[in-house]
Design an enzyme around this catalytic site. Structure first.
Site, mmCIF file in Angstrom:
data_model
loop_
_atom_site.group_PDB
_atom_site.id
_atom_site.type_symbol
_atom_site.label_atom_id
_atom_site.label_comp_id
_atom_site.label_asym_id
_atom_site.label_seq_id
_atom_site.Cartn_x
_atom_site.Cartn_y
_atom_site.Cartn_z
ATOM 1 N N GLY A 47 -7.676 23.849 -68.629
ATOM 2 C CA GLY A 47 -6.999 24.717 -67.663
ATOM 3 C C GLY A 47 -5.571 24.280 -67.384
ATOM 4 O O GLY A 47 -4.695 25.111 -67.124
ATOM 5 N N ASP A 76 -12.166 26.331 -59.833
ATOM 6 C CA ASP A 76 -13.589 26.047 -59.588
ATOM 7 C C ASP A 76 -13.933 24.765 -60.361
ATOM 8 O O ASP A 76 -14.630 24.796 -61.366
ATOM 9 C CB ASP A 76 -14.399 27.253 -60.097
ATOM 10 C CG ASP A 76 -15.890 27.097 -59.867
ATOM 11 O OD1 ASP A 76 -16.292 26.116 -59.218
ATOM 12 O OD2 ASP A 76 -16.642 27.970 -60.343
ATOM 13 N N SER A 77 -13.423 23.657 -59.866
ATOM 14 C CA SER A 77 -13.485 22.412 -60.630
ATOM 15 C C SER A 77 -14.637 21.511 -60.203
ATOM 16 O O SER A 77 -15.277 21.745 -59.179
ATOM 17 C CB SER A 77 -12.178 21.642 -60.426
ATOM 18 O OG SER A 77 -12.166 21.073 -59.137
HETATM 19 N N1 AG3 Z 1 -17.893 22.767 -58.576
HETATM 20 C C1 AG3 Z 1 -18.312 21.493 -58.070
HETATM 21 C C2 AG3 Z 1 -17.970 21.210 -56.652
HETATM 22 C C3 AG3 Z 1 -18.077 19.752 -56.356
HETATM 23 C C4 AG3 Z 1 -19.466 19.282 -56.124
HETATM 24 N N2 AG3 Z 1 -19.472 17.914 -55.813
HETATM 25 C C5 AG3 Z 1 -20.582 17.160 -55.681
HETATM 26 N N3 AG3 Z 1 -21.741 17.714 -55.715
HETATM 27 N N4 AG3 Z 1 -20.449 15.882 -55.502
HETATM 28 C C6 AG3 Z 1 -18.931 23.682 -58.637
HETATM 29 C C7 AG3 Z 1 -18.956 24.507 -59.844
HETATM 30 C C8 AG3 Z 1 -19.778 25.713 -59.595
HETATM 31 N N5 AG3 Z 1 -19.280 26.839 -60.277
#
Ligand code: AG3
Length: 275
Positions: free
Chosen positions: A138, A155-156
């Protein structure tokens, strides 16, 4: 069965879920990928032992990362998603009739493949005719684009490994360049309990680049602490002045016209971080 999955959320805190079955696991060139079926949250996507999304609570995150930004723009046509290979964010974006094209920029094609195979209720819109999947970094994609997108959604994963650069001021600068003159972006920006310094720093960085900067909240049970932040940077439109009457029904379970505004009401300990 006594099998449990544990994510170490911080050095001193963990979440554990009882496992029904390991559906799939693979070492990709980028990360360790797993799809696990759990008793409490149903199937979940796990990357490097970090919970990304689960069938039970994914709607909160995906609705909030998509609809708040898309409804802030009066007519988004071209939308970019950076990350988000599971397709949950794209599924929400294609509900907006003004959107003509969604580019999903995912660095790891194995995430897209696993989501298609094992998480169909999250990933089904990846096959939508308006969606184009670009398997690339990206950071690189955004650098190459000028005045292209109305909305960019970041959306990382957490800010470690390949995603670290997605939280940098230089990247937000490139995001600003890739947006049209009235464009806006939103990024997931982690926990207000455990990532205070990160949130502060991002808010400051984005404030130096975009005239409108806002932080909003949603509750995602499987993420560290539950309460989660999103940061929006906008060249023109302010999410706070969106008319509730103009917000359509997208068949959402967390997002609503009321929640659009309520999500920006910050408890003092979070408002404090933005001063
Ligand atoms: N993106 C991850 C968000 C961070 C989650 N962090 C964690 N569980 N420690 C989500 C992607 C979904 N499309």
């Amino acid at each position: 069965m006594g099998l449990w999955f544990t994510e170490r959320q911080t050095k001193n805190l963990a979440i554990s879920c009882r496992v029904k079955k390991t559906i799939y696991s693979e070492e990709t060139p980028f990360q360790e990928l797993a799809v696990i079926d759990t008793l409490e949250f149903g199937r979940m996507l796990v990357l490097d032992n970090v919970i990304q999304t689960t069938v039970k609570d994914e709607f909160v995150y995906h609705e909030m990362i998509a609809h708040v930004a898309l409804n802030t723009h009066p007519g988004p046509r071209r939308v970019l998603v950076v990350g988000g290979g599971d397709g949950g964010t794209v599924r929400e974006i294609v509900k907006h009739p003004s959107v003509e094209r969604v580019v999903l920029c995912e660095i790891d094609e194995k995430v897209v493949a696993a989501a298609k195979d094992y998480l169909p209720e999250i990933s089904h819109a990846l096959e939508h005719p308006k969606v184009e999947i670009a398997v690339t970094d990206g950071i690189k994609h955004v650098k190459e684009k000028r005045g292209t997108y109305d909305v960019i959604i970041i959306d990382s994963t957490d800010p470690v490994g390949p995603a670290e650069g997605l939280f940098s001021a230089a990247f937000y600068q490139d995001v600003a360049m890739a947006l049209r003159e009235d464009g806006l972006f939103v990024a997931q920006t982690e926990s207000p309990f455990f990532n205070k310094e990160l949130i502060k720093r991002i808010f400051k960085d984005v404030s130096g680049i975009f005239p409108v900067v806002r932080l909003f909240l949603a509750n995602v049970p499987t993420y560290p602490g539950g309460l989660w932040t999103f940061t929006m940077g906008s060249k023109k439109y302010d999410p706070l002045t969106v008319e509730q009457a103009n917000i359509k029904d997208y068949g959402t379970k967390y997002y609503s016209p009321e929640v659009h505004h309520a999500a920006f009401i910050l408890p003092p300990f979070i408002a404090e971080l933005l001063k």
